[in-house]
Scaffold this motif. Sequence first.
Motif, PDB file in Angstrom:
ATOM      1  N   VAL A 214       0.817  -1.228  -0.143  1.00 49.09           N
ATOM      2  CA  VAL A 214       0.075   0.190   0.216  1.00 49.09           C
ATOM      3  C   VAL A 214       0.815   1.319   0.074  1.00 49.09           C
ATOM      4  O   VAL A 214       0.567   2.377  -0.757  1.00 49.09           O
ATOM      5  CB  VAL A 214      -1.042  -0.064   1.193  1.00 49.09           C
ATOM      6  CG1 VAL A 214      -1.656   1.293   1.125  1.00 49.09           C
ATOM      7  CG2 VAL A 214      -1.847  -1.186   0.894  1.00 49.09           C
ATOM      8  N   ALA A 215       1.998   1.353   0.956  1.00 46.33           N
ATOM      9  CA  ALA A 215       2.700   2.492   0.878  1.00 46.33           C
ATOM     10  C   ALA A 215       3.349   2.747  -0.441  1.00 46.33           C
ATOM     11  O   ALA A 215       3.561   3.968  -0.995  1.00 46.33           O
ATOM     12  CB  ALA A 215       3.689   2.283   1.862  1.00 46.33           C
ATOM     13  N   LEU A 216       3.888   1.709  -1.239  1.00 49.78           N
ATOM     14  CA  LEU A 216       4.537   1.654  -2.496  1.00 49.78           C
ATOM     15  C   LEU A 216       3.555   2.206  -3.499  1.00 49.78           C
ATOM     16  O   LEU A 216       3.693   3.081  -4.215  1.00 49.78           O
ATOM     17  CB  LEU A 216       5.298   0.505  -2.941  1.00 49.78           C
ATOM     18  CG  LEU A 216       5.784   0.577  -4.225  1.00 49.78           C
ATOM     19  CD1 LEU A 216       6.908   1.367  -4.751  1.00 49.78           C
ATOM     20  CD2 LEU A 216       6.339  -0.906  -4.798  1.00 49.78           C
ATOM     21  N   LEU A 217       2.335   1.672  -3.523  1.00 44.67           N
ATOM     22  CA  LEU A 217       1.197   1.938  -4.238  1.00 44.67           C
ATOM     23  C   LEU A 217       0.741   3.451  -4.154  1.00 44.67           C
ATOM     24  O   LEU A 217       0.544   4.373  -5.148  1.00 44.67           O
ATOM     25  CB  LEU A 217       0.269   1.042  -4.150  1.00 44.67           C
ATOM     26  CG  LEU A 217       0.434  -0.437  -4.637  1.00 44.67           C
ATOM     27  CD1 LEU A 217      -0.732  -1.467  -4.123  1.00 44.67           C
ATOM     28  CD2 LEU A 217       0.626  -0.553  -6.220  1.00 44.67           C
ATOM     29  N   THR A 218       0.476   3.896  -2.937  1.00 42.80           N
ATOM     30  CA  THR A 218       0.341   5.110  -2.595  1.00 42.80           C
ATOM     31  C   THR A 218       1.320   6.324  -3.395  1.00 42.80           C
ATOM     32  O   THR A 218       1.025   7.202  -4.019  1.00 42.80           O
ATOM     33  CB  THR A 218       0.290   5.584  -1.238  1.00 42.80           C
ATOM     34  OG1 THR A 218      -0.655   4.840  -0.693  1.00 42.80           O
ATOM     35  CG2 THR A 218       0.024   7.025  -0.848  1.00 42.80           C
ATOM     36  N   GLN A 219       2.594   5.921  -3.353  1.00 46.05           N
ATOM     37  CA  GLN A 219       3.505   6.665  -3.856  1.00 46.05           C
ATOM     38  C   GLN A 219       3.582   6.615  -5.426  1.00 46.05           C
ATOM     39  O   GLN A 219       3.623   7.496  -5.913  1.00 46.05           O
ATOM     40  CB  GLN A 219       5.221   6.215  -3.448  1.00 46.05           C
ATOM     41  CG  GLN A 219       6.184   6.763  -4.191  1.00 46.05           C
ATOM     42  CD  GLN A 219       7.576   6.022  -4.221  1.00 46.05           C
ATOM     43  OE1 GLN A 219       7.452   5.126  -3.348  1.00 46.05           O
ATOM     44  NE2 GLN A 219       8.618   6.246  -5.093  1.00 46.05           N
ATOM     45  N   ILE A 220       3.237   5.457  -6.007  1.00 47.16           N
ATOM     46  CA  ILE A 220       3.123   5.205  -7.617  1.00 47.16           C
ATOM     47  C   ILE A 220       1.944   6.169  -7.808  1.00 47.16           C
ATOM     48  O   ILE A 220       1.835   6.702  -8.865  1.00 47.16           O
ATOM     49  CB  ILE A 220       2.822   3.929  -7.885  1.00 47.16           C
ATOM     50  CG1 ILE A 220       3.983   3.034  -7.400  1.00 47.16           C
ATOM     51  CG2 ILE A 220       2.200   3.877  -9.159  1.00 47.16           C
ATOM     52  CD1 ILE A 220       3.982   1.629  -7.556  1.00 47.16           C
ATOM     53  N   ALA A 221       0.667   6.051  -7.186  1.00 49.27           N
ATOM     54  CA  ALA A 221      -0.481   6.934  -7.413  1.00 49.27           C
ATOM     55  C   ALA A 221      -0.160   8.519  -7.642  1.00 49.27           C
ATOM     56  O   ALA A 221      -0.824   8.999  -8.672  1.00 49.27           O
ATOM     57  CB  ALA A 221      -1.554   6.685  -6.430  1.00 49.27           C
ATOM     58  N   GLY A 222       0.782   8.958  -6.796  1.00 48.00           N
ATOM     59  CA  GLY A 222       0.828  10.459  -7.080  1.00 48.00           C
ATOM     60  C   GLY A 222       1.871  10.553  -8.277  1.00 48.00           C
ATOM     61  O   GLY A 222       1.976  11.918  -8.756  1.00 48.00           O
ATOM     62  N   LEU A 223       2.321   9.564  -8.980  1.00 53.04           N
ATOM     63  CA  LEU A 223       3.039   9.655 -10.374  1.00 53.04           C
ATOM     64  C   LEU A 223       2.174   9.762 -11.336  1.00 53.04           C
ATOM     65  O   LEU A 223       2.639  10.073 -12.658  1.00 53.04           O
ATOM     66  CB  LEU A 223       4.124   8.791 -10.241  1.00 53.04           C
ATOM     67  CG  LEU A 223       5.419   8.889  -9.319  1.00 53.04           C
ATOM     68  CD1 LEU A 223       6.081   7.821  -9.351  1.00 53.04           C
ATOM     69  CD2 LEU A 223       5.961  10.081  -9.427  1.00 53.04           C
ATOM     70  N   HIS A 224       0.744   9.125 -11.177  1.00 53.18           N
ATOM     71  CA  HIS A 224      -0.163   9.422 -12.010  1.00 53.18           C
ATOM     72  C   HIS A 224       0.086   8.371 -13.316  1.00 53.18           C
ATOM     73  O   HIS A 224       0.278   8.827 -14.330  1.00 53.18           O
ATOM     74  CB  HIS A 224      -0.719  10.566 -12.842  1.00 53.18           C
ATOM     75  CG  HIS A 224      -1.059  11.370 -11.363  1.00 53.18           C
ATOM     76  ND1 HIS A 224      -2.043  11.294 -10.624  1.00 53.18           N
ATOM     77  CD2 HIS A 224      -0.411  12.403 -10.994  1.00 53.18           C
ATOM     78  CE1 HIS A 224      -2.374  12.268  -9.804  1.00 53.18           C
ATOM     79  NE2 HIS A 224      -1.220  13.022 -10.004  1.00 53.18           N
TER      80      HIS A 224
END
Length: 442
Positions: free
Chosen positions: A248-258
Amino acid sequence: MQKSWSRIFALTMGIPLLLGILAACGSGTSSGGGSTPTTAAVTIKVGSDLPTSGKDQSSGKPAQNGAQMAVDQANANHTIPNVTLVFVPKDDVGPSGLHDPTVGAANVTALISDAEVAGMVGPFNSSVAKAEMPITNQAPLAQISPANTNPCLTKDTAASGCSGKNDLLPTLRPTGKVNYFRVATTDDHQGPAGADYAAKLGLKSVYVINDAETYGIGIANAFIGEWQKLNLKLLGQASEPGTTTSYVALLTQIAGLHPDFIYFGGLDSTGGILIRQQMKQVPGLQNLPFSGGDGIVTPSFATTVQPLGGGPVYGTVAVVDTSKNPNATTFVSQYKAAFPSDPINVYSAATFDAMNIVIQSIKTALGNGAKAPTTSSDSAGAVTFRTAVIAAVQGIAYDGVTGHQSFDSNGDTQLKIISIYKMGLNTSSMPDWLYESAVNVA
């Protein structure tokens, strides 16, 4: 190397015609010399090493079933006169519930110690192959994998994804001779095919995750190499071990990159399922496309992930799809009748063909005058007979349910087809991987 997508659809139309000329299921043909053996009745054993339990069961058990079918049919049809084949299956799942190189190495050591074992199929995972290959090479024992795709197991060029000269090969082949073969196309073809297909879909930016294993790192790097050649955007990449329980932490970071999608190099059991599940928990990723290699194209992934909804999911597989091949209909129906509780997967047919190649090579070796050991302790006789079987595999031309199989000087298949799948509902309205198209990467 960017592919021509007109070739994909031409090939898709041509595969049924090509496979239409193949031998019927269970009676594939081969050419390799030798007459029909007329020896006295003898028992010859053939082995397998696949992950058939734990988290990898949905990958390895259907593959093992394909090998079992080949042995059972050969005995029923008296494919090798006066020879009874005995199947010796091994499971390489370790204490963690995943495929384990140490267990795989112990399994092939046990097979080799029995002089009556003439050849084997497996393993399924490239990390396990790295542990097994030096052992079977020195025995020697013919080994045919239905699923290993890491190019560095056999190739010696930087273009194959190995860094500079492949220093792994002397370790994997201490004798300098080839005894390891595979019927799956390698990831230096599969990774680029996945990138090309994503580009065809109009996707322009990606974040890549791998599972820190031999296969996952290799296919992810091959995907990235092609993606960058297409001048498309790589937003970042991460390596997460298969023991990870929360992304989840990694995916949250990825979401910010769109990103337009996430590509995963690894297996359903080493992150594929969890990542796709946990994307649903992260704002911005719920409907994002997800893609990967053959490690996620499993019944387990389909039944676990598809009901969650979300964006489309795509996968590539390094063998010819047989679901649309009329000549595979018999194989599919026989499999379902023999193993009603084990859903067929994309490698069931590949393992069926791999074991049939072992069987045909044993027949050729006998026909050429080689003598099979008559006891489990005849180690000298085993070396001589196994060497003859390896030579027969190297020279084989076999028409099976996956197509025409033959091997180059490295032991790699010369049938270089990548099949592409998309998640959806099958004719029974059950979650499944649905065949989309194919790419000829030869």
